[in-house]
Design a protein around this motif. Structure first.
Motif, PDB file in Angstrom:
ATOM      1  N   MET B   5       0.842  -1.193   0.000  1.00  0.00           N
ATOM      2  CA  MET B   5       0.000   0.000   0.000  1.00  0.00           C
ATOM      3  C   MET B   5       0.875   1.240   0.000  1.00  0.00           C
ATOM      4  O   MET B   5       1.862   1.315   0.741  1.00  0.00           O
ATOM      5  CB  MET B   5      -0.883   0.018   1.248  1.00  0.00           C
ATOM      6  CG  MET B   5      -1.649  -1.267   1.482  1.00  0.00           C
ATOM      7  SD  MET B   5      -2.994  -1.462   0.327  1.00  0.00           S
ATOM      8  CE  MET B   5      -4.172  -0.348   1.043  1.00  0.00           C
ATOM      9  N   ASN B   7       0.540   5.616  -0.068  1.00  0.00           N
ATOM     10  CA  ASN B   7      -0.295   6.823  -0.062  1.00  0.00           C
ATOM     11  C   ASN B   7       0.564   8.048   0.216  1.00  0.00           C
ATOM     12  O   ASN B   7       1.624   7.949   0.824  1.00  0.00           O
ATOM     13  CB  ASN B   7      -1.423   6.700   0.956  1.00  0.00           C
ATOM     14  CG  ASN B   7      -0.929   6.714   2.392  1.00  0.00           C
ATOM     15  OD1 ASN B   7      -0.668   7.770   2.966  1.00  0.00           O
ATOM     16  ND2 ASN B   7      -0.788   5.552   2.973  1.00  0.00           N
ATOM     17  N   GLY B 107       3.980  -1.595  -4.962  1.00  0.00           N
ATOM     18  CA  GLY B 107       2.757  -0.861  -4.710  1.00  0.00           C
ATOM     19  C   GLY B 107       2.341  -0.070  -5.933  1.00  0.00           C
ATOM     20  O   GLY B 107       3.032  -0.079  -6.949  1.00  0.00           O
TER      21      GLY B 107
END
Lengths: 110, 115
Positions: B5, B7, B107
Motif C-alpha cells: 500500500m 499513499n 505498490g
C-alpha cells in the motif's frame, strides 16, 4: 552497474498473435524478473527466472534466459487486448537492487 | 491478503515544500525498497530498508532525500525543499526476505508533481 535493456522498444500486434520481446544486460545476475505496467499504474510481477534456469512458463508467458549471451526473452502467446501495457525486465545481481530497463510498450489491437 | 500500500497516490507540492510518501509492505514482509520512475523511463533504485535499518541507500540523492522504516508503522520517503526535477512516480516494493531469488512486489506508486 548492470541494467536491463529491452528490445524492441515498441510493439504493435493483432489480438491472437504472439508477442516477443528481448532484454539484455551487462553483468552477472542471480535472477531476472519481468514486470508489466499498465499506463499510469503500478508494476505487476510476472515471472522470475534464476540464473541456473533456461526456460520458465507461467500461463501464456514463456521466459528464456541465456546467461552466456546475457539476454532474456519474454513471449506472450495468443495475445489479448488486456495485454496492452509496458513490459520491463529487471536484473538482480544479488544485492537486492533491481536494475530495470526502459520498458517495452506493447499494444494489442482487438 | 492486501498487497503493498502506498499513499497518497497523487501529491502536488510547490517548489520548496516537503513531500512525505508512505509505504506499507505486504503482510509478513520486512524488507522495503524505494524506486523512482521518470516519465518514459524504467525504475531506478533509491534505497533498501529493513525495520529500523537502512541497508543500502546508494541510489538516493545525498541531499534533501531521506527514508526510514520504523519499528511500527509504514516506511516513509521524505523529500525536503522539493524542486521540479523531483516530479516523478515513486514506487515502493517489499519482499519477505533478502538474498537471492525473492520477488519484490510493488505498490501502486505515488505520483509527485512539483509546481
Amino acid at each position: 552497474s548492470q541494467q536491463g535493456e529491452e528490445d524492441p522498444q515498441a510493439l504493435s500486434i493483432q489480438e491472437g498473435e504472439n508477442a516477443t520481446m528481448n532484454c539484455s544486460y551487462k553483468t552477472s545476475i542471480n535472477n531476472l524478473q519481468w514486470y508489466r505496467q499498465n499506463s499510469g499504474r503500478g508494476l505487476v510481477h510476472l515471472i522470475l527466472i534464476r540464473s541456473n534456469e533456461r526456460e520458465k512458463h507461467s500461463g501464456r508467458l514463456r521466459v528464456t534466459l541465456d546467461t552466456s549471451k546475457k539476454s532474456s526473452s519474454l513471449l506472450i502467446t495468443a495475445s489479448r487486448a488486456a495485454d496492452t501495457a509496458s513490459y520491463f525486465c529487471a536484473t538482480d545481481g544479488g544485492n537486492n537492487r533491481l536494475a530495470f530497463g526502459k520498458g517495452n510498450q506493447v499494444v494489442v489491437i482487438p | 491478503n492486501a498487497g503493498v500500500m502506498q499513499n497518497p497516490r497523487h501529491l502536488v507540492r510547490r517548489r520548496g515544500q516537503e513531500a512525505r510518501l508512505r509505504c506499507s509492505p505486504m503482510k509478513g514482509h520486512s524488507h522495503v525498497y524505494w524506486y523512482r520512475q521518470l516519465p518514459e523511463e524504467g525504475l531506478k533504485f533509491m534505497v533498501y530498508l529493513q525495520k529500523e535499518n537502512i541497508i543500502d541507500e546508494s541510489g538516493m540523492p545525498k541531499e534533501r532525500f531521506s527514508a526510514e522504516f520504523p519499528k511500527e508503522g509504514p516506511s516513509i520517503l521524505r523529500i525536503q525543499q522539493v524542486v521540479r526535477g523531483d516530479s516523478a512516480a515513486y514506487f515502493c516494493a517489499s519482499s519477505s526476505t533478502s538474498g537471492a531469488n525473492y520477488e519484490q512486489y510493488f505498490g501502486p506508486g505515488t505520483r509527485l508533481t512539483v509546481t
